[in-house]
Design a protein around this motif. Structure first.
Motif, short mmCIF file in Angstrom:
data_model
loop_
_atom_site.label_atom_id
_atom_site.label_comp_id
_atom_site.label_asym_id
_atom_site.label_seq_id
_atom_site.Cartn_x
_atom_site.Cartn_y
_atom_site.Cartn_z
N ILE A 41 0.85 -1.19 0.00
CA ILE A 41 0.00 0.00 0.00
C ILE A 41 0.89 1.24 0.00
O ILE A 41 1.80 1.37 0.82
N SER A 42 0.62 2.15 -0.91
CA SER A 42 1.43 3.36 -1.03
C SER A 42 0.90 4.47 -0.13
O SER A 42 -0.25 4.43 0.32
N ASP A 43 1.72 5.47 0.10
CA ASP A 43 1.32 6.62 0.92
C ASP A 43 0.11 7.33 0.33
O ASP A 43 -0.75 7.80 1.06
N ILE A 44 0.03 7.42 -0.97
CA ILE A 44 -1.07 8.13 -1.62
C ILE A 44 -2.40 7.41 -1.40
O ILE A 44 -3.45 8.03 -1.31
N GLU A 45 -2.36 6.08 -1.27
CA GLU A 45 -3.59 5.32 -1.05
C GLU A 45 -4.17 5.55 0.34
O GLU A 45 -5.36 5.32 0.56
N ILE A 46 -3.35 5.98 1.28
CA ILE A 46 -3.80 6.18 2.65
C ILE A 46 -4.56 7.51 2.80
O ILE A 46 -5.37 7.68 3.71
N LEU A 47 -4.35 8.43 1.89
CA LEU A 47 -5.03 9.72 1.95
C LEU A 47 -6.53 9.56 1.72
O LEU A 47 -6.95 8.67 0.98
N PRO A 48 -7.35 10.42 2.34
CA PRO A 48 -8.81 10.36 2.07
C PRO A 48 -9.09 10.59 0.59
O PRO A 48 -8.41 11.37 -0.07
N ARG A 49 -10.08 9.91 0.08
CA ARG A 49 -10.49 10.04 -1.33
C ARG A 49 -11.83 10.75 -1.40
O ARG A 49 -12.83 10.25 -0.90
N TYR A 50 -11.82 11.90 -2.06
CA TYR A 50 -13.06 12.62 -2.35
C TYR A 50 -13.55 12.03 -3.65
O TYR A 50 -12.97 12.27 -4.71
N THR A 51 -14.59 11.23 -3.58
CA THR A 51 -14.93 10.33 -4.67
C THR A 51 -16.15 10.77 -5.47
O THR A 51 -17.23 10.96 -4.91
N PHE A 52 -15.93 10.90 -6.76
CA PHE A 52 -16.99 11.17 -7.73
C PHE A 52 -17.07 9.94 -8.62
O PHE A 52 -16.10 9.60 -9.29
N ALA A 53 -18.19 9.28 -8.61
CA ALA A 53 -18.36 8.08 -9.42
C ALA A 53 -18.97 8.47 -10.76
O ALA A 53 -19.83 9.34 -10.83
N TYR A 54 -18.53 7.79 -11.80
CA TYR A 54 -19.10 8.00 -13.13
C TYR A 54 -20.10 6.89 -13.39
O TYR A 54 -19.78 5.70 -13.33
N TYR A 55 -21.33 7.26 -13.67
CA TYR A 55 -22.38 6.31 -14.00
C TYR A 55 -22.76 6.53 -15.46
O TYR A 55 -23.11 7.65 -15.84
N GLU A 56 -22.66 5.47 -16.26
CA GLU A 56 -23.01 5.60 -17.67
C GLU A 56 -24.44 6.06 -17.81
O GLU A 56 -25.33 5.57 -17.13
N GLY A 57 -24.65 7.03 -18.67
CA GLY A 57 -25.98 7.57 -18.90
C GLY A 57 -26.38 8.66 -17.93
O GLY A 57 -27.38 9.35 -18.12
N VAL A 58 -25.60 8.84 -16.86
CA VAL A 58 -25.91 9.85 -15.84
C VAL A 58 -24.80 10.89 -15.75
O VAL A 58 -25.04 12.08 -15.74
N GLY A 59 -23.55 10.41 -15.69
CA GLY A 59 -22.40 11.30 -15.52
C GLY A 59 -21.79 11.13 -14.15
O GLY A 59 -21.97 10.10 -13.50
N TYR A 60 -21.08 12.16 -13.69
CA TYR A 60 -20.40 12.10 -12.40
C TYR A 60 -21.31 12.52 -11.26
O TYR A 60 -22.10 13.45 -11.40
N LYS A 61 -21.15 11.83 -10.11
CA LYS A 61 -21.93 12.13 -8.92
C LYS A 61 -21.03 11.97 -7.70
O LYS A 61 -20.31 10.96 -7.58
N PHE A 62 -21.03 12.96 -6.80
CA PHE A 62 -20.24 12.86 -5.57
C PHE A 62 -20.87 11.81 -4.68
O PHE A 62 -22.06 11.89 -4.36
N ILE A 63 -20.08 10.82 -4.25
CA ILE A 63 -20.62 9.76 -3.41
C ILE A 63 -20.03 9.74 -2.01
O ILE A 63 -20.47 8.97 -1.18
#
Length: 94
Positions: A41-63
């Motif tokens: 596991i790298s140092d970058i993976e330990i940082l919090p992830r502000y996650t926007f998921a891409y849904y086909e037909g919808v686009g990006y959504k903050f989850i």
């Protein structure tokens, strides 16, 4: 997000081999890639992830904001727990 086909998840056309699945309750994000060659596991993976998921037909959504659960990770498999459903951007507006 991955697409469910024939009872299993497959990577979306934009995911470059990554199969990203959000648990039905939205609290866990699981990512896998059978071609991933990351080691530890790298140092970058330990940082919090502000996650926007891409849904086909919808686009990006903050989850949410997700953090790595190192106890559930293994080679080619990472699991992140949601720690927040919103992002505090007040620092950028002051």
């Amino acid at each position: 997000m991955a697409i469910k086909r024939g009872g299993s998840y497959v990577a979306s056309s934009r995911a470059h081999g990554w199969v990203n699945v959000l648990a039905s309750d939205g609290e866990m994000l699981i990512e896998e890639n059978p071609n991933d060659n990351r080691g530890a596991i790298s140092d970058i993976e330990i940082l919090p992830r502000y996650t926007f998921a891409y849904y086909e037909g919808v686009g990006y959504k903050f989850i949410g904001v997700f953090e790595l659960d190192v106890n559930l990770c293994k080679n080619r498999h990472r699991e992140y727990r949601r720690t927040s459903t919103h992002a505090d951007l007040s620092y950028y507006w002051s």
